[in-house]
Motif scaffolding. Structure first.
Motif, mmCIF file in Angstrom:
data_model
loop_
_atom_site.group_PDB
_atom_site.id
_atom_site.type_symbol
_atom_site.label_atom_id
_atom_site.label_comp_id
_atom_site.label_asym_id
_atom_site.label_seq_id
_atom_site.Cartn_x
_atom_site.Cartn_y
_atom_site.Cartn_z
ATOM 1 N N GLU A 147 0.702 -1.152 0.047
ATOM 2 C CA GLU A 147 -0.046 -0.083 0.027
ATOM 3 C C GLU A 147 0.829 1.180 0.041
ATOM 4 O O GLU A 147 0.636 2.304 -0.850
ATOM 5 C CB GLU A 147 -0.893 0.074 1.168
ATOM 6 C CG GLU A 147 -2.388 0.631 1.110
ATOM 7 C CD GLU A 147 -2.907 0.390 -0.280
ATOM 8 O OE1 GLU A 147 -3.038 1.408 -1.092
ATOM 9 O OE2 GLU A 147 -3.209 -0.820 -0.854
ATOM 10 N N THR A 148 2.069 1.222 0.923
ATOM 11 C CA THR A 148 2.773 2.340 0.815
ATOM 12 C C THR A 148 3.527 2.613 -0.509
ATOM 13 O O THR A 148 3.597 3.746 -0.934
ATOM 14 C CB THR A 148 4.124 2.208 1.765
ATOM 15 O OG1 THR A 148 4.565 0.852 1.460
ATOM 16 C CG2 THR A 148 3.565 2.306 3.163
ATOM 17 N N ASP A 149 3.671 1.762 -1.372
ATOM 18 C CA ASP A 149 4.347 2.071 -2.524
ATOM 19 C C ASP A 149 3.159 2.505 -3.679
ATOM 20 O O ASP A 149 3.485 3.334 -4.536
ATOM 21 C CB ASP A 149 4.756 0.627 -3.355
ATOM 22 C CG ASP A 149 6.370 0.461 -3.012
ATOM 23 O OD1 ASP A 149 6.876 1.223 -2.225
ATOM 24 O OD2 ASP A 149 6.831 -0.224 -3.886
ATOM 25 N N ARG A 150 1.891 1.977 -3.366
ATOM 26 C CA ARG A 150 0.867 2.293 -4.321
ATOM 27 C C ARG A 150 0.750 4.047 -4.044
ATOM 28 O O ARG A 150 0.647 4.571 -5.040
ATOM 29 C CB ARG A 150 -0.201 1.810 -3.892
ATOM 30 C CG ARG A 150 -1.455 1.557 -5.046
ATOM 31 C CD ARG A 150 -2.617 0.842 -4.280
ATOM 32 N NE ARG A 150 -2.554 -0.419 -4.024
ATOM 33 C CZ ARG A 150 -2.688 -1.612 -5.129
ATOM 34 N NH1 ARG A 150 -2.994 -1.184 -6.348
ATOM 35 N NH2 ARG A 150 -2.228 -2.756 -4.662
ATOM 36 N N ALA A 151 0.669 4.376 -2.871
ATOM 37 C CA ALA A 151 0.334 5.734 -2.899
ATOM 38 C C ALA A 151 1.631 6.655 -3.259
ATOM 39 O O ALA A 151 1.395 7.686 -3.715
ATOM 40 C CB ALA A 151 0.094 5.982 -1.185
ATOM 41 N N TRP A 167 3.704 5.846 -5.302
ATOM 42 C CA TRP A 167 3.861 6.108 -6.751
ATOM 43 C C TRP A 167 2.643 7.115 -7.411
ATOM 44 O O TRP A 167 3.141 8.016 -8.229
ATOM 45 C CB TRP A 167 3.794 4.688 -7.733
ATOM 46 C CG TRP A 167 3.382 4.942 -9.150
ATOM 47 C CD1 TRP A 167 2.472 4.283 -9.639
ATOM 48 C CD2 TRP A 167 4.319 5.539 -10.025
ATOM 49 N NE1 TRP A 167 2.548 4.561 -11.051
ATOM 50 C CE2 TRP A 167 3.725 5.513 -11.418
ATOM 51 C CE3 TRP A 167 5.483 6.241 -9.705
ATOM 52 C CZ2 TRP A 167 4.047 5.859 -12.368
ATOM 53 C CZ3 TRP A 167 6.011 6.908 -10.992
ATOM 54 C CH2 TRP A 167 5.260 6.599 -12.310
ATOM 55 N N THR A 168 1.607 7.010 -6.885
ATOM 56 C CA THR A 168 0.707 8.000 -7.242
ATOM 57 C C THR A 168 1.117 9.337 -7.285
ATOM 58 O O THR A 168 1.075 10.315 -7.742
ATOM 59 C CB THR A 168 -0.527 7.947 -6.304
ATOM 60 O OG1 THR A 168 -1.273 6.352 -6.592
ATOM 61 C CG2 THR A 168 -1.767 8.474 -6.760
ATOM 62 N N ALA A 169 1.853 9.574 -5.779
ATOM 63 C CA ALA A 169 2.398 11.014 -5.438
ATOM 64 C C ALA A 169 3.402 11.205 -6.510
ATOM 65 O O ALA A 169 3.510 12.346 -6.996
ATOM 66 C CB ALA A 169 2.768 11.163 -4.070
ATOM 67 N N LEU A 170 4.423 10.483 -6.730
ATOM 68 C CA LEU A 170 5.708 10.568 -7.252
ATOM 69 C C LEU A 170 5.016 11.017 -8.849
ATOM 70 O O LEU A 170 5.721 11.750 -9.703
ATOM 71 C CB LEU A 170 6.621 9.540 -7.259
ATOM 72 C CG LEU A 170 7.846 9.801 -8.148
ATOM 73 C CD1 LEU A 170 8.527 10.744 -7.846
ATOM 74 C CD2 LEU A 170 8.774 8.145 -8.161
ATOM 75 N N LEU A 215 13.702 6.904 -7.820
ATOM 76 C CA LEU A 215 12.722 5.697 -7.469
ATOM 77 C C LEU A 215 13.218 5.016 -6.262
ATOM 78 O O LEU A 215 12.233 4.671 -5.405
ATOM 79 C CB LEU A 215 13.122 4.728 -8.806
ATOM 80 C CG LEU A 215 12.705 5.247 -10.016
ATOM 81 C CD1 LEU A 215 13.020 4.092 -11.189
ATOM 82 C CD2 LEU A 215 11.230 5.389 -10.022
ATOM 83 N N ASP A 216 14.450 5.107 -5.931
ATOM 84 C CA ASP A 216 14.868 4.389 -4.578
ATOM 85 C C ASP A 216 14.487 5.263 -3.367
ATOM 86 O O ASP A 216 14.067 4.634 -2.233
ATOM 87 C CB ASP A 216 16.459 4.242 -4.549
ATOM 88 C CG ASP A 216 16.802 2.943 -3.756
ATOM 89 O OD1 ASP A 216 16.271 2.050 -3.877
ATOM 90 O OD2 ASP A 216 17.842 3.039 -3.152
ATOM 91 N N ASP A 217 14.363 6.367 -3.773
ATOM 92 C CA ASP A 217 14.079 7.418 -2.276
ATOM 93 C C ASP A 217 12.457 7.031 -2.204
ATOM 94 O O ASP A 217 11.985 7.375 -0.949
ATOM 95 C CB ASP A 217 14.026 8.863 -2.897
ATOM 96 C CG ASP A 217 15.452 9.465 -2.652
ATOM 97 O OD1 ASP A 217 16.352 8.647 -2.224
ATOM 98 O OD2 ASP A 217 15.702 10.416 -3.154
ATOM 99 N N GLU A 218 11.750 6.851 -3.369
ATOM 100 C CA GLU A 218 10.382 6.706 -2.901
ATOM 101 C C GLU A 218 9.650 5.560 -2.821
ATOM 102 O O GLU A 218 8.623 5.107 -2.378
ATOM 103 C CB GLU A 218 9.530 7.650 -4.181
ATOM 104 C CG GLU A 218 10.077 8.751 -4.747
ATOM 105 C CD GLU A 218 9.701 9.968 -3.207
ATOM 106 O OE1 GLU A 218 8.666 9.682 -2.680
ATOM 107 O OE2 GLU A 218 10.345 11.145 -3.149
ATOM 108 N N LEU A 219 10.182 4.356 -3.738
ATOM 109 C CA LEU A 219 9.435 3.132 -3.736
ATOM 110 C C LEU A 219 10.244 1.778 -3.172
ATOM 111 O O LEU A 219 11.634 2.063 -3.278
ATOM 112 C CB LEU A 219 9.375 2.991 -5.165
ATOM 113 C CG LEU A 219 8.496 3.983 -6.027
ATOM 114 C CD1 LEU A 219 8.533 3.696 -7.380
ATOM 115 C CD2 LEU A 219 6.947 4.113 -5.494
ATOM 116 N N THR A 220 9.638 0.970 -2.738
ATOM 117 C CA THR A 220 10.396 -0.192 -2.696
ATOM 118 C C THR A 220 10.188 -1.487 -3.643
ATOM 119 O O THR A 220 11.154 -2.224 -3.505
ATOM 120 C CB THR A 220 9.875 -0.684 -1.247
ATOM 121 O OG1 THR A 220 8.656 -1.043 -1.380
ATOM 122 C CG2 THR A 220 10.036 0.400 0.018
ATOM 123 N N ASP A 221 8.985 -1.495 -4.450
ATOM 124 C CA ASP A 221 8.803 -2.685 -5.135
ATOM 125 C C ASP A 221 9.876 -2.718 -6.167
ATOM 126 O O ASP A 221 9.855 -1.967 -7.096
ATOM 127 C CB ASP A 221 7.429 -2.824 -5.379
ATOM 128 C CG ASP A 221 6.994 -4.289 -6.178
ATOM 129 O OD1 ASP A 221 6.700 -5.155 -5.307
ATOM 130 O OD2 ASP A 221 7.346 -4.294 -7.587
#
Ligand code: FAD
Length: 501
Positions: free
Chosen positions: A100-104, A106-109, A172-178
């Motif tokens: 869920e954290t990645d979903r949110a 990515w939407t913001a990024l 990408l690394d700052d914001e996402l994990t997947d």
């Protein structure tokens, strides 16, 4: 019968030559458009998705009236995973099993990147300003862009400044994990470039890509009915209706220079054609070094042109399959991306630096037959594979190795696919150079990297579409703002010619 005379000769009937010819003809200029190939279209024969068709070109050439329709204005992307855990991206929505954290995040990024790209988008539609001189109007336009950026608010303005100079991997690394999501985005960000996600300043070319719109949708992946050739076919009908004379099988061997002025062209075979202005939609390097020749040019300019970087990293693969492939349940009407993780994208770039073939190239796949089925039930897989070496020691061996690597990648993600292959045609960057004339097989006819952008594109001093000799204009993807089936540099060049009258 003698050839009628023309005010302007345009060399090359790819998207930019067609766009420039149309704009000029619709302003009453008599235009002869010369194309070396049997048919017009140029690099549209390489492309499979539309991401930056210039809305000015689409509207002014009335491409819809001339037959352009869309199978999809924005294909969803399925990030294909070998274990069937696919992600599906449509606009800012992600479906599939993603934290869920990645979903949110990515939407913001995505929203932020699209906002930044939209602020920069007006740059695409103007000649780069000459920094050395105070030239009024472009400076006003630049100031407007600066103002728009400032109006995003102090924090966003600072973030834009930071992000412009950073690399794709770090953002990408700052914001996402997947890793699947990061891999697919890193692949898209570097598509058409000669940069890995960790290369310095790799984010800016991604913003340029995201600043494009197609069929009215920003950052879309449009699929025209009949394939990308349908765009240039509609452009050809539009230029013909506008009164342009198009001659195919007319390869320009030389641009004629007399008294340090460009006065026409000589075709292969010796026919001489004269005009007051020659517009070249061939790569600037080809135009200046091959068609004009170093002896007519300033020595410093020749050296800088020779040093301009034009390394292609994308290969083109067409497969005919005797049956339908199964990418572990993925929707075959989507744009399919096989990229692994962000590290896999970087790893696929590493060997290419040394002229070697990566073992796991990233793949962007479109299946036109999933949209427009063939009567015989066969399927066409259209693939762009990245990265591929542009100058390996042994071209044939590298091509064979690349084909094997692509088929293995496909078979890992669609088990049994390799057994369905009836025909495989792979073009490496050097094959693309031979067939399409793009130097190094480079997507943008010259790398789109920070040091070769804006007023540095193709070179400082000739960045406003005006060539280095009177009478010569440059209008290819090698000029600002770069490549794609957009028509933008061609259109901008024609506008610059009008402004110079
Ligand atoms: C592998 C690959 C995949 C790509 N995929 C896509 C994609 O999916 N979507 C997208 O939008 N873009 C894609 N591109 C980019 C796109 O193809 C180019 O940026 C675009 O074609 C550039 O347009 P242009 O008009 O400047 O040049 P070109 O399209 O190259 O047109 C130049 C024309 O000049 C002609 N010519 C060459 N020499 C002569 C001569 N001496 N005399 C007369 N005519 C001559 C050529 O035959 C050609 O028709 C891809 C590029 C590559 C390399």
């Amino acid at each position: 019968m003698p050839m009628p005379s023309f005010d302007t000769i345009v060399i090359g009937a790819g998207p930019n030559g067609l766009a420039a010819a149309h704009r000029l003809a619709s302003r009453g200029v008599s235009v002869l458009l010369l194309e070396a190939g049997d048919a017009p279209g140029g690099g549209a024969g390489l492309a499979h998705l539309s991401y930056n068709l210039d809305p000015r070109v689409e509207k002014a050439m009335d491409l819809a009236r001339h037959g352009l329709t869309w199978a999809s204005r924005d294909l969803a992307t399925t990030v294909v995973s070998p274990d069937g855990r696919h992600l599906r991206l449509q606009g800012d929505r992600v479906t599939g099993d993603l934290p869920e954290t990645d979903r949110a995040a990515w939407t913001a990024l995505r929203a932020r990147l699209l906002r930044f790209a939209a602020v920069l988008a007006p740059l695409n539609h103007m000649a780069p300003p000459r920094l050395a001189r105070n030239v009024g109007n472009p400076m006003v336009k630049l100031a407007m862009i600066g103002l728009k950026a400032r109006m995003m608010g102090g924090a966003e303005f600072r973030e834009l400044g930071r992000i412009l100079l950073t690399n794709v991997h770090d953002v990408l690394d700052d914001e996402l994990t997947d890793p699947r999501l990061k891999g697919a985005l890193a692949f898209e960000a570097t598509l058409g470039g000669w940069l890995g996600p960790r290369s310095p300043n790799s984010l800016l070319p991604w913003l340029v890509r995201l600043s494009g719109e197609t069929a009215g949708v920003q950052a879309a992946h449009g699929l025209p009915k009949g394939g990308m050739g349908a765009i240039t076919e509609a452009m050809v009908r539009a230029v013909t209706a506008a009164g342009v004379t198009l001659r195919c099988k007319a390869r320009v061997a030389r641009i004629l220079v007399e008294g340090e002025k460009v006065v026409g062209v000589v075709l292969q075979g010796g026919e001489e054609l004269r005009a007051a202005r020659v517009v070249s939609s061939l790569a600037p390097r080809t135009t200046l070094l091959s068609l004009i020749g170093a002896r007519h040019l300033d020595a410093g300019l020749v050296t800088r042109m020779r040093h301009q970087k034009a390394r292609g990293g994308a290969a083109r693969l067409h497969l005919t399959l005797r049956g339908i492939p199964d990418f572990m349940g993925a929707n075959l009407q989507d744009r399919l991306v096989i990229a692994g993780s962000e590290h896999d994208v970087e790893r696929s770039f590493n060997p290419v630096k040394y002229g070697k073939v990566p073992s796991h190239p990233g793949l962007e796949i479109v299946i036109p037959t999933a949209h427009e089925p063939r009567a015989d039930g066969r399927h066409h897989l259209s693939v762009i594979a990245q990265f591929a070496p542009h100058a390996p020691a042994d071209r044939d061996a590298a091509r064979a190795e690349m084909l094997a690597a692509c088929l293995a990648q496909l078979d890992r993600h669609a088990p049994g696919l390799a057994g369905l292959v009836e025909r495989a045609d792979l073009l490496m960057p050097y094959d693309i150079e031979d067939r399409y004339g793009l130097p190094g097989g480079q997507w943008h006819a010259g790398e789109l990297s920070v040091e070769q952008m804006l007023f540095l594109r193709p070179l400082p001093g000739i960045a406003q579409y005006r060539g280095p000799l009177p009478g010569l204009w440059l209008a290819s993807a090698g000029c600002h703002p770069g490549g794609g089936i957009s028509g933008t540099p061609g259109w901008n060049a024609a506008l610059a010619m009008e402004a110079a009258e």
